[in-house]
Design a protein around this motif. Sequence first.
Motif, PDB file in Angstrom:
ATOM      1  N   SER A   1       8.075  -3.452  -2.354  1.00 16.56           N
ATOM      2  CA  SER A   1       7.633  -2.208  -3.064  1.00 16.56           C
ATOM      3  C   SER A   1       7.595  -1.035  -2.153  1.00 16.56           C
ATOM      4  O   SER A   1       7.661  -1.467  -0.872  1.00 16.56           O
ATOM      5  CB  SER A   1       6.217  -2.142  -3.714  1.00 16.56           C
ATOM      6  N   LEU A   2       7.210   0.098  -2.445  1.00 13.90           N
ATOM      7  CA  LEU A   2       7.068   1.358  -1.496  1.00 13.90           C
ATOM      8  C   LEU A   2       5.431   1.135  -1.343  1.00 13.90           C
ATOM      9  O   LEU A   2       4.734   0.140  -1.973  1.00 13.90           O
ATOM     10  CB  LEU A   2       7.424   2.699  -2.346  1.00 13.90           C
ATOM     11  N   GLY A   3       4.883   2.117  -0.606  1.00  8.15           N
ATOM     12  CA  GLY A   3       3.543   2.289  -0.535  1.00  8.15           C
ATOM     13  C   GLY A   3       3.090   1.717   0.957  1.00  8.15           C
ATOM     14  O   GLY A   3       3.801   1.021   1.482  1.00  8.15           O
TER      15      GLY A   3
ATOM     16  N   ARG B   1      -1.888   4.036  -1.232  1.00  6.60           N
ATOM     17  CA  ARG B   1      -2.385   2.917  -0.566  1.00  6.60           C
ATOM     18  C   ARG B   1      -2.255   1.568  -0.998  1.00  6.60           C
ATOM     19  O   ARG B   1      -2.032   0.675  -0.316  1.00  6.60           O
ATOM     20  CB  ARG B   1      -4.000   3.007  -0.536  1.00  6.60           C
ATOM     21  N   HIS B   2      -1.743   1.847  -2.374  1.00 12.69           N
ATOM     22  CA  HIS B   2      -1.524   0.382  -2.940  1.00 12.69           C
ATOM     23  C   HIS B   2       0.070   0.277  -3.271  1.00 12.69           C
ATOM     24  O   HIS B   2       0.905   1.478  -2.971  1.00 12.69           O
ATOM     25  CB  HIS B   2      -2.035   0.583  -4.517  1.00 12.69           C
ATOM     26  N   PRO B   3       0.680  -0.745  -3.430  1.00 10.91           N
ATOM     27  CA  PRO B   3       2.138  -1.001  -3.678  1.00 10.91           C
ATOM     28  C   PRO B   3       2.242  -0.057  -4.764  1.00 10.91           C
ATOM     29  O   PRO B   3       1.860   0.052  -5.755  1.00 10.91           O
ATOM     30  CB  PRO B   3       1.955  -2.511  -4.092  1.00 10.91           C
TER      31      PRO B   3
ATOM     32  N   GLU C   1      -6.644  10.220  -5.666  1.00 12.66           N
ATOM     33  CA  GLU C   1      -7.636   9.660  -6.556  1.00 12.66           C
ATOM     34  C   GLU C   1      -7.506   7.979  -6.810  1.00 12.66           C
ATOM     35  O   GLU C   1      -8.344   7.189  -6.632  1.00 12.66           O
ATOM     36  CB  GLU C   1      -7.503  10.422  -7.855  1.00 12.66           C
ATOM     37  N   MET C   2      -6.157   7.741  -6.997  1.00 14.31           N
ATOM     38  CA  MET C   2      -5.920   6.493  -7.036  1.00 14.31           C
ATOM     39  C   MET C   2      -6.118   5.497  -5.957  1.00 14.31           C
ATOM     40  O   MET C   2      -6.523   4.283  -6.040  1.00 14.31           O
ATOM     41  CB  MET C   2      -4.436   6.264  -7.819  1.00 14.31           C
ATOM     42  N   ASN C   3      -5.942   6.118  -4.795  1.00 18.04           N
ATOM     43  CA  ASN C   3      -6.254   5.661  -3.632  1.00 18.04           C
ATOM     44  C   ASN C   3      -7.561   5.017  -3.186  1.00 18.04           C
ATOM     45  O   ASN C   3      -8.061   4.087  -2.672  1.00 18.04           O
ATOM     46  CB  ASN C   3      -5.856   6.462  -2.242  1.00 18.04           C
ATOM     47  N   ARG C   4      -8.465   5.660  -3.993  1.00 17.87           N
ATOM     48  CA  ARG C   4      -9.951   5.138  -3.997  1.00 17.87           C
ATOM     49  C   ARG C   4     -10.189   4.153  -5.104  1.00 17.87           C
ATOM     50  O   ARG C   4     -11.326   3.659  -5.164  1.00 17.87           O
ATOM     51  CB  ARG C   4     -10.711   6.582  -4.356  1.00 17.87           C
ATOM     52  N   GLU C   5      -9.541   4.007  -5.779  1.00 16.84           N
ATOM     53  CA  GLU C   5      -9.679   2.726  -6.801  1.00 16.84           C
ATOM     54  C   GLU C   5      -9.198   1.465  -6.230  1.00 16.84           C
ATOM     55  O   GLU C   5      -8.215   1.273  -5.192  1.00 16.84           O
ATOM     56  CB  GLU C   5      -8.878   3.111  -8.011  1.00 16.84           C
ATOM     57  N   ASP C   6      -9.745   0.446  -6.615  1.00 21.06           N
ATOM     58  CA  ASP C   6      -9.453  -0.828  -6.452  1.00 21.06           C
ATOM     59  C   ASP C   6      -8.423  -1.363  -7.417  1.00 21.06           C
ATOM     60  O   ASP C   6      -8.279  -1.832  -8.522  1.00 21.06           O
ATOM     61  CB  ASP C   6     -10.611  -1.776  -6.543  1.00 21.06           C
TER      62      ASP C   6
END
Length: 319
Positions: free
Chosen positions: A132-134, A93-95, A55-60
Amino acid sequence: MTRPLLVLLLALAGCTAHIPPPLPSEGNAALRFALIGDTPYSAFEASALDAMIEEMNREDLAFVIHVGDITSGRGPCTDEWFEARKRQFEKSRHPFILIPGDNDWLDCRRSGFDPMERLERFRELFEAGGTSLGERRIPIERQSDSGAARFREYREHLRWIAAGVLFVGVNVQGGNNNLGRTREMDAEHRSRMAAVYAWLDESLELAGRRNLAGMLIFAQGDPGFGGKRKGPDGFAEFRNALRNLALRFGKPVLFVNGDTHLYRLDQPLADPASGQPLQNFTRVVVFGSPQTRWIRGGIDPLSPRLFQLSPVLQPAPGR
């Protein structure tokens, strides 16, 4: 965590009546990020976290901050569990920035592990290197790389700058911050907190020198802003350090913690001059087990409050 508390949390998992109004989220934030913590505690919650990461991966989002506790207070604390969590966080998808919680090392003694060995393993897995990770990574600065030999082990003390705000992570723990249990752990508490205070002082100096608009400080432990703990208080000096930092900085400071598992938004520090809430200091508590939810954060440089916070609704089962 005690069983009565877990029962209470289960009863409250679907309830949002306790949630105060979010900070304003209208308009366009210059930067958006996610705040999470105290998850996953089980294989079931790990599956729910997979869905939340998707879900968060779909967010900017610019990045995701996890304030620690990636297992329950009874474990598992095994390498296998921690390695699985790293693979999971790398799906972001995000840091993805993570700091340790007490369940990740201190409470591992309950399942036969040496807490200090588990903290070292946590650092090896999650705090290695200068990023970071990601899937997408950002550079971060670590206290261990600052040149101060006495703080070389504290890789989890980290910071970075984004949208004119300094983000600072510190290792401050639940369970009275590891004070009052054994002589050895009292010594650990003193050494670690000396590193925390030095890192906060350096970060305040950096924010002032760079003329930054705000600071966001995150840790696992709830500092007990009410200050009513019986016996030695492992957070008293930390609360004072946060108050002094906010007074000296004079600009918005957002403190993020986990530990209690129920969302909360307040201004818990008093201005010593007036006795009224310190207006430039705000605290938010992230959701935690058994809920798998996140908080959408934002930075609006045109707003005097600077920070935007809005809890994200938990999807219904099967969605």
